[in-house]
Design a protein around this motif. Structure first.
Motif, PDB file in Angstrom:
ATOM      1  N   ALA A   1      40.079  -3.247  46.881  1.00  0.00           N
ATOM      2  CA  ALA A   1      38.885  -3.236  46.026  1.00  0.00           C
ATOM      3  C   ALA A   1      39.235  -2.757  44.624  1.00  0.00           C
ATOM      4  O   ALA A   1      38.757  -3.311  43.615  1.00  0.00           O
ATOM      5  CB  ALA A   1      37.806  -2.357  46.650  1.00  0.00           C
ATOM      6  N   LEU A   2      40.077  -1.725  44.529  1.00  0.00           N
ATOM      7  CA  LEU A   2      40.494  -1.234  43.211  1.00  0.00           C
ATOM      8  C   LEU A   2      41.361  -2.249  42.479  1.00  0.00           C
ATOM      9  O   LEU A   2      41.276  -2.372  41.255  1.00  0.00           O
ATOM     10  CB  LEU A   2      41.245   0.088  43.373  1.00  0.00           C
ATOM     11  N   ALA A   3      42.195  -2.971  43.227  1.00  0.00           N
ATOM     12  CA  ALA A   3      42.958  -4.049  42.595  1.00  0.00           C
ATOM     13  C   ALA A   3      42.015  -5.110  42.037  1.00  0.00           C
ATOM     14  O   ALA A   3      42.239  -5.653  40.949  1.00  0.00           O
ATOM     15  CB  ALA A   3      43.925  -4.666  43.602  1.00  0.00           C
ATOM     16  N   GLY A   4      40.953  -5.401  42.788  1.00  0.00           N
ATOM     17  CA  GLY A   4      39.951  -6.343  42.294  1.00  0.00           C
ATOM     18  C   GLY A   4      39.262  -5.839  41.042  1.00  0.00           C
ATOM     19  O   GLY A   4      38.975  -6.615  40.111  1.00  0.00           O
ATOM     20  N   VAL A   5      38.991  -4.529  40.986  1.00  0.00           N
ATOM     21  CA  VAL A   5      38.405  -3.936  39.781  1.00  0.00           C
ATOM     22  C   VAL A   5      39.334  -4.129  38.589  1.00  0.00           C
ATOM     23  O   VAL A   5      38.903  -4.512  37.494  1.00  0.00           O
ATOM     24  CB  VAL A   5      38.126  -2.434  40.003  1.00  0.00           C
ATOM     25  N   GLY A   6      40.632  -3.868  38.812  1.00  0.00           N
ATOM     26  CA  GLY A   6      41.586  -4.028  37.723  1.00  0.00           C
ATOM     27  C   GLY A   6      41.645  -5.449  37.198  1.00  0.00           C
ATOM     28  O   GLY A   6      41.642  -5.678  35.984  1.00  0.00           O
ATOM     29  N   VAL A   7      41.667  -6.423  38.099  1.00  0.00           N
ATOM     30  CA  VAL A   7      41.693  -7.829  37.685  1.00  0.00           C
ATOM     31  C   VAL A   7      40.397  -8.206  36.968  1.00  0.00           C
ATOM     32  O   VAL A   7      40.411  -8.945  35.975  1.00  0.00           O
ATOM     33  CB  VAL A   7      41.930  -8.742  38.907  1.00  0.00           C
ATOM     34  N   ALA A   8      39.264  -7.687  37.459  1.00  0.00           N
ATOM     35  CA  ALA A   8      37.981  -7.978  36.808  1.00  0.00           C
ATOM     36  C   ALA A   8      37.942  -7.402  35.397  1.00  0.00           C
ATOM     37  O   ALA A   8      37.482  -8.071  34.450  1.00  0.00           O
ATOM     38  CB  ALA A   8      36.833  -7.410  37.645  1.00  0.00           C
ATOM     39  N   PHE A   9      38.417  -6.175  35.230  1.00  0.00           N
ATOM     40  CA  PHE A   9      38.475  -5.578  33.891  1.00  0.00           C
ATOM     41  C   PHE A   9      39.347  -6.422  32.963  1.00  0.00           C
ATOM     42  O   PHE A   9      38.985  -6.692  31.809  1.00  0.00           O
ATOM     43  CB  PHE A   9      39.034  -4.161  33.970  1.00  0.00           C
ATOM     44  N   VAL A  10      40.510  -6.825  33.469  1.00  0.00           N
ATOM     45  CA  VAL A  10      41.431  -7.622  32.654  1.00  0.00           C
ATOM     46  C   VAL A  10      40.818  -8.979  32.325  1.00  0.00           C
ATOM     47  O   VAL A  10      40.934  -9.467  31.187  1.00  0.00           O
ATOM     48  CB  VAL A  10      42.780  -7.789  33.388  1.00  0.00           C
ATOM     49  N   GLY A  11      40.159  -9.600  33.307  1.00  0.00           N
ATOM     50  CA  GLY A  11      39.502 -10.881  33.050  1.00  0.00           C
ATOM     51  C   GLY A  11      38.441 -10.769  31.977  1.00  0.00           C
ATOM     52  O   GLY A  11      38.329 -11.642  31.095  1.00  0.00           O
ATOM     53  N   ARG A  12      37.659  -9.694  32.018  1.00  0.00           N
ATOM     54  CA  ARG A  12      36.630  -9.489  30.980  1.00  0.00           C
ATOM     55  C   ARG A  12      37.274  -9.270  29.615  1.00  0.00           C
ATOM     56  O   ARG A  12      36.769  -9.740  28.583  1.00  0.00           O
ATOM     57  CB  ARG A  12      35.764  -8.289  31.360  1.00  0.00           C
ATOM     58  N   TRP A  13      38.401  -8.540  29.604  1.00  0.00           N
ATOM     59  CA  TRP A  13      39.089  -8.303  28.332  1.00  0.00           C
ATOM     60  C   TRP A  13      39.674  -9.600  27.777  1.00  0.00           C
ATOM     61  O   TRP A  13      39.543  -9.887  26.580  1.00  0.00           O
ATOM     62  CB  TRP A  13      40.190  -7.263  28.533  1.00  0.00           C
ATOM     63  N   TRP A  14      40.339 -10.398  28.626  1.00  0.00           N
ATOM     64  CA  TRP A  14      40.894 -11.666  28.154  1.00  0.00           C
ATOM     65  C   TRP A  14      39.792 -12.603  27.691  1.00  0.00           C
ATOM     66  O   TRP A  14      39.956 -13.356  26.720  1.00  0.00           O
ATOM     67  CB  TRP A  14      41.713 -12.335  29.265  1.00  0.00           C
ATOM     68  N   MET A  15      38.660 -12.582  28.380  1.00  0.00           N
ATOM     69  CA  MET A  15      37.543 -13.436  27.969  1.00  0.00           C
ATOM     70  C   MET A  15      37.062 -13.056  26.571  1.00  0.00           C
ATOM     71  O   MET A  15      36.765 -13.921  25.740  1.00  0.00           O
ATOM     72  CB  MET A  15      36.397 -13.302  28.976  1.00  0.00           C
ATOM     73  N   ALA A  16      36.992 -11.754  26.286  1.00  0.00           N
ATOM     74  CA  ALA A  16      36.578 -11.297  24.956  1.00  0.00           C
ATOM     75  C   ALA A  16      37.593 -11.699  23.889  1.00  0.00           C
ATOM     76  O   ALA A  16      37.238 -11.817  22.707  1.00  0.00           O
ATOM     77  CB  ALA A  16      36.391  -9.786  24.963  1.00  0.00           C
ATOM     78  N   ASN A  17      38.845 -11.915  24.296  1.00  0.00           N
ATOM     79  CA  ASN A  17      39.891 -12.318  23.352  1.00  0.00           C
ATOM     80  C   ASN A  17      40.181 -13.809  23.407  1.00  0.00           C
ATOM     81  O   ASN A  17      41.238 -14.254  22.923  1.00  0.00           O
ATOM     82  CB  ASN A  17      41.172 -11.525  23.623  1.00  0.00           C
ATOM     83  N   GLY A  18      39.273 -14.564  24.018  1.00  0.00           N
ATOM     84  CA  GLY A  18      39.393 -16.017  24.024  1.00  0.00           C
ATOM     85  C   GLY A  18      40.546 -16.555  24.837  1.00  0.00           C
ATOM     86  O   GLY A  18      40.988 -17.676  24.603  1.00  0.00           O
ATOM     87  N   TRP A  19      41.044 -15.769  25.782  1.00  0.00           N
ATOM     88  CA  TRP A  19      42.168 -16.179  26.620  1.00  0.00           C
ATOM     89  C   TRP A  19      43.349 -16.665  25.769  1.00  0.00           C
ATOM     90  O   TRP A  19      44.037 -17.627  26.097  1.00  0.00           O
ATOM     91  CB  TRP A  19      41.762 -17.259  27.612  1.00  0.00           C
TER      92      TRP A  19
END
Length: 403
Positions: free
Chosen positions: A124-142
């Motif tokens: 679950a914590l690994a999923g949290v980490g990936v979700a945080f990173v996905g949100r960050w990459w999305m804010a930076n336009g991938w």
């Protein structure tokens, strides 16, 4: 899975998709996360700890007894000291909540279930980490083209500062390596998913030049390749692992702008420019502030205390980047001794994890080391949950508990 485990997973889903590591206000994500955690803990457990009833239980593990005593000391002495110093109530609360996070291992207990709770929480914590990173990459336009050329912004919510991100990077990449050598029908699907998730996390940390987490993660991965795989008998699997890793390194070095070499150059340049980010000056300021009187030496300046922090240009803030300096500032010598006893009580569980599940131990090492030595991430929810993973895994004796 039990309803308590589902509650944990639900809380982590809200945390990863909608929460932030250090929220400024309490919104609906924080309320949802708190509700999920309380459901996982159970209604009686907090009262059991706060009243000290656990001390009457002869079968309680050492960390639970030591943690209960340390939590009581760290809760009440700095709280009374903060009231005497007349710190704002909001500042006091903002310090007590992270304290509760740090002591989540004594609130979350490993209970018998079909799937070991520490594995549920780890994934679950690994999923949290990936979700945080996905949100960050999305804010930076991938956009990956700037990696190695310039430092990306951490963003307004500082999602990449969460220990869950560093844990996910190491946990997923290590599992990708492990699964290459395990024969199963879905082996390569698992390998690709884990490698992609871990790679996105490492790429984000490289893009923002998180020096110490990158260095620690690199040492963990290299150490596992050198020592963890050296005893493998399946030479075909080992050859496949090494071939894929070498191919990945080659691709990175031959890619436009060479992101791998560029990241290393940025780490070196940043270290030459800022060094340890005033960590020693920060600690000296904390020592000087509490050294002015005997009550401050013994009990600190209490929850809610502020410090003119050299690491942020001398602004008066309620935190330090050094965990030891933070505990000294808020809780004094008594608080530091209580925290030290608590952390030492986790050592047997940590040793058991290292012996039984070395992949988990290696994945936990970078985020916990970074939080205890270099960063304010010791105040975040996922840091306390990583400590809970250690105690859960260290006390779980079921056959399915290993990876």
């Amino acid at each position: 899975m039990t309803y308590r485990q589902w509650s944990l997973v639900g809380a982590m889903a809200i945390y990863g998709l909608f929460g932030v590591p250090a929220p400024q206000v309490i919104g609906w994500p924080e309320i949802g996360i708190a509700a999920g955690l309380l459901a996982a803990i159970g209604p009686g457990r907090p009262l059991w700890v706060l009243t000290g009833f656990v001390l009457r239980t002869s079968t309680a593990p050492a960390y639970l007894i030591a943690g209960t005593i340390a939590f009581s000391l760290l809760l009440w002495l700095p709280l009374l000291r903060g009231l005497v110093m007349e710190w704002p109530a909001r500042a006091v609360v903002r310090d007590i909540v992270p304290l509760c996070f740090l002591f989540l291992p004594i609130f979350l207990g490993s209970r018998p279930a079909v799937l070991p709770t520490h594995l549920v929480l780890a994934w679950a914590l690994a999923g949290v980490g990936v979700a945080f990173v996905g949100r960050w990459w999305m804010a930076n336009g991938w956009s990956f083209s700037g990696i190695g050329l310039y430092a990306y912004s951490d963003g307004r919510d500082y999602l990449l500062n969460a220990p869950a991100v560093v844990f996910a990077a190491n946990w997923l990449v290590l599992h990708a390596i492990v699964w290459i050598g395990i024969k199963s029908r879905c082996r390569w699907g698992r390998v690709m998913l884990s490698a992609t998730g871990g790679g996105l996390c490492l790429a984000a940390l490289a893009a923002t030049v998180h020096r110490w987490t990158l260095v620690l993660s690199g040492l963990v991965l290299i150490g596992y390749l050198v020592f963890g795989l050296s005893g493998r008998r399946r030479t075909v699997g080992l050859a496949a692992i090494l071939t894929l890793i070498l191919a990945g390194v080659l691709i990175l070095t031959l890619a436009p702008n060479d992101p791998l070499t560029g990241t290393v150059d940025q780490i070196i340049a940043k270290t030459r420019l800022v060094g340890f980010n005033q960590r020693m000056s920060e600690a000296a300021e904390a020592i000087g502030q509490v050294g002015r009187s005997l009550p401050s030496i013994l009990c600190g300046d209490g929850w809610g205390a502020l410090i003119a922090n050299p690491a942020v240009g001398g602004w008066r803030v309620g935190y330090t980047h050094s965990f030891a300096a933070y505990v000294l500032l808020k809780g004094g010598v008594i608080g530091m001794m209580a925290m030290l006893v608590y952390l030492l009580s986790l050592t047997p569980s940590a040793i058991a994890v290292a012996r039984r599940t070395p992949v988990l131990a290696l994945a936990l090492l970078p985020p916990l080391t970074d939080g205890l030595l270099m960063h304010t991430s010791f105040k975040f929810l996922c840091f306390g949950l990583l400590l809970a993973v250690i105690t859960m895994a260290g006390t779980d004796r079921s056959p399915d508990a290993q990876l």
